[in-house]
Design a protein around this motif. Structure first.
Motif, PDB file in Angstrom:
ATOM      1  N   SER A  89      29.984 -10.639 -11.725  1.00 53.09           N
ATOM      2  CA  SER A  89      28.822 -11.492 -11.471  1.00 53.09           C
ATOM      3  C   SER A  89      29.305 -12.893 -11.181  1.00 53.09           C
ATOM      4  O   SER A  89      30.286 -13.370 -11.778  1.00 53.09           O
ATOM      5  N   GLY A  94      13.847  -2.058 -14.749  1.00 51.01           N
ATOM      6  CA  GLY A  94      13.379  -3.273 -14.105  1.00 51.01           C
ATOM      7  C   GLY A  94      13.614  -4.524 -14.907  1.00 51.01           C
ATOM      8  O   GLY A  94      13.476  -5.639 -14.384  1.00 51.01           O
ATOM      9  N   GLU A  95      13.976  -4.358 -16.182  1.00 46.57           N
ATOM     10  CA  GLU A  95      14.218  -5.501 -17.063  1.00 46.57           C
ATOM     11  C   GLU A  95      15.587  -5.434 -17.731  1.00 46.57           C
ATOM     12  O   GLU A  95      15.839  -6.102 -18.725  1.00 46.57           O
ATOM     13  N   VAL A 104      20.089  -7.349 -12.339  1.00 44.86           N
ATOM     14  CA  VAL A 104      19.849  -7.671 -10.929  1.00 44.86           C
ATOM     15  C   VAL A 104      20.831  -8.721 -10.410  1.00 44.86           C
ATOM     16  O   VAL A 104      21.001  -8.858  -9.187  1.00 44.86           O
ATOM     17  N   ASP A 105      21.474  -9.449 -11.307  1.00 43.78           N
ATOM     18  CA  ASP A 105      22.444 -10.474 -10.903  1.00 43.78           C
ATOM     19  C   ASP A 105      23.878  -9.964 -10.936  1.00 43.78           C
ATOM     20  O   ASP A 105      24.820 -10.736 -10.676  1.00 43.78           O
ATOM     21  N   ARG A 118      26.961  -7.125  -9.897  1.00 44.01           N
ATOM     22  CA  ARG A 118      27.413  -6.109  -8.946  1.00 44.01           C
ATOM     23  C   ARG A 118      28.114  -5.021  -9.747  1.00 44.01           C
ATOM     24  O   ARG A 118      29.169  -5.267 -10.352  1.00 44.01           O
TER      25      ARG A 118
END
Length: 265
Positions: free
Chosen positions: A8, A23-24, A49-50, A52
């Motif tokens: 990241s 999703g969270e 989501v942040d 890789r």
């Protein structure tokens, strides 16, 4: 518990525990490699989501595959069902991560096939493991796509290109340590954009040789090392994939491994 390997904000690869509702999710960062050291949270959290996601394990030693481990798959290729696990090796350089593009090589002859599979990650050095003690040497499970250049399996004999080329063993999205592998669904989808067609839909309960039998058999001949990966075979429905398509392999209880296929630059 879901163990991820990730980067990241340009960081070097790190490990963490994936927590939270869909999703969270967040990654609770841990120090070191959990395969070789106790889980030690650093206190840092990274939103999924942040991050890789990378291949959840980089085998230091080997990747082993099991061929024809579902009756219907053996039959669809016109092969006999083996009486004991049919084992082949691929190099650790074939491992790729979730989302890593695979460039379709020209030498594949237009017959590059997907093969969605459940993969086992070995916990510790072991040899001659009895079936009743296999759980002691398994770290967890992940999703694999055993990509195969089908037209070269016969001519090459040893499958060194057909299954062992760079990027031909995508793994991910993480390692699930709390999975019962005896009866989980394996689904593979192929297509472009969001338009994906289900092409494989099987269950591990249909394996000819279950995980315990595979590990007992393999370890009777060779020592397994921490981080070794064993691919357990693919259900029926294998077929070609071409540049511009994406393959998703989903294993129940683990998650989805996605691989885009691209043409040479």
């Amino acid at each position: 518990m879901r163990i991820a390997r990730f980067s990241s904000s340009g960081s070097d690869p790190r490990y963490g525990v994936v927590e939270g509702a869909p999703g969270e999710e967040e990654i609770l960062v841990v120090s070191g490699d959990p395969l070789f050291s106790p889980l030690n949270p650093t206190g840092e959290r990274v939103p999924l989501v942040d991050a890789r996601l990378l291949a959840p394990v980089i085998p230091r030693s080997k990747v082993l595959g099991i061929g024809r481990n579902y009756v219907a798959h053996a039959e669809e290729l016109g092969n006999e069902v083996p009486t004991e696990p049919l084992v082949f090796t691929v190099p650790n350089t074939s491992v790729a991560g979730p989302g890593d593009p695979l460039v379709v090589p020209a030498w594949a002859g237009g017959e590059l096939h997907y093969e969605g599979e459940l993969a086992v990650v070995v916990r510790r050095l072991c040899k001659d493991v009895p079936k009743e003690r296999v759980a002691e040497v398994v770290y967890g499970y992940t999703v694999a796509n055993d990509i195969t250049a089908r037209s070269l399996q016969g001519p090459d004999k040893q499958w060194w290109r057909a299954k062992g080329a760079d990027g031909f063993t995508p793994l991910g999205p993480w390692i699930e340590t709390d999975l019962d592998p005896s009866d989980v669904r394996i689904e593979t989808r192929v297509g472009t954009g969001e338009d994906l067609e289900v092409v494989q839909d099987g269950r591990t309960s249909l394996m000819v040789h279950d995980v315990a039998s595979i590990i007992a058999h393999v370890s009777s001949a060779m020592t397994l090392l921490p981080g070794d990966v064993i691919l357990t075979g693919t259900p029926a429905g294998v077929g070609p994939v071409r540049a511009g398509q994406r393959v998703e392999v989903e294993v129940e209880g683990i998650g989805v491994l996605s691989t885009p296929f691209t043409a040479p630059g």
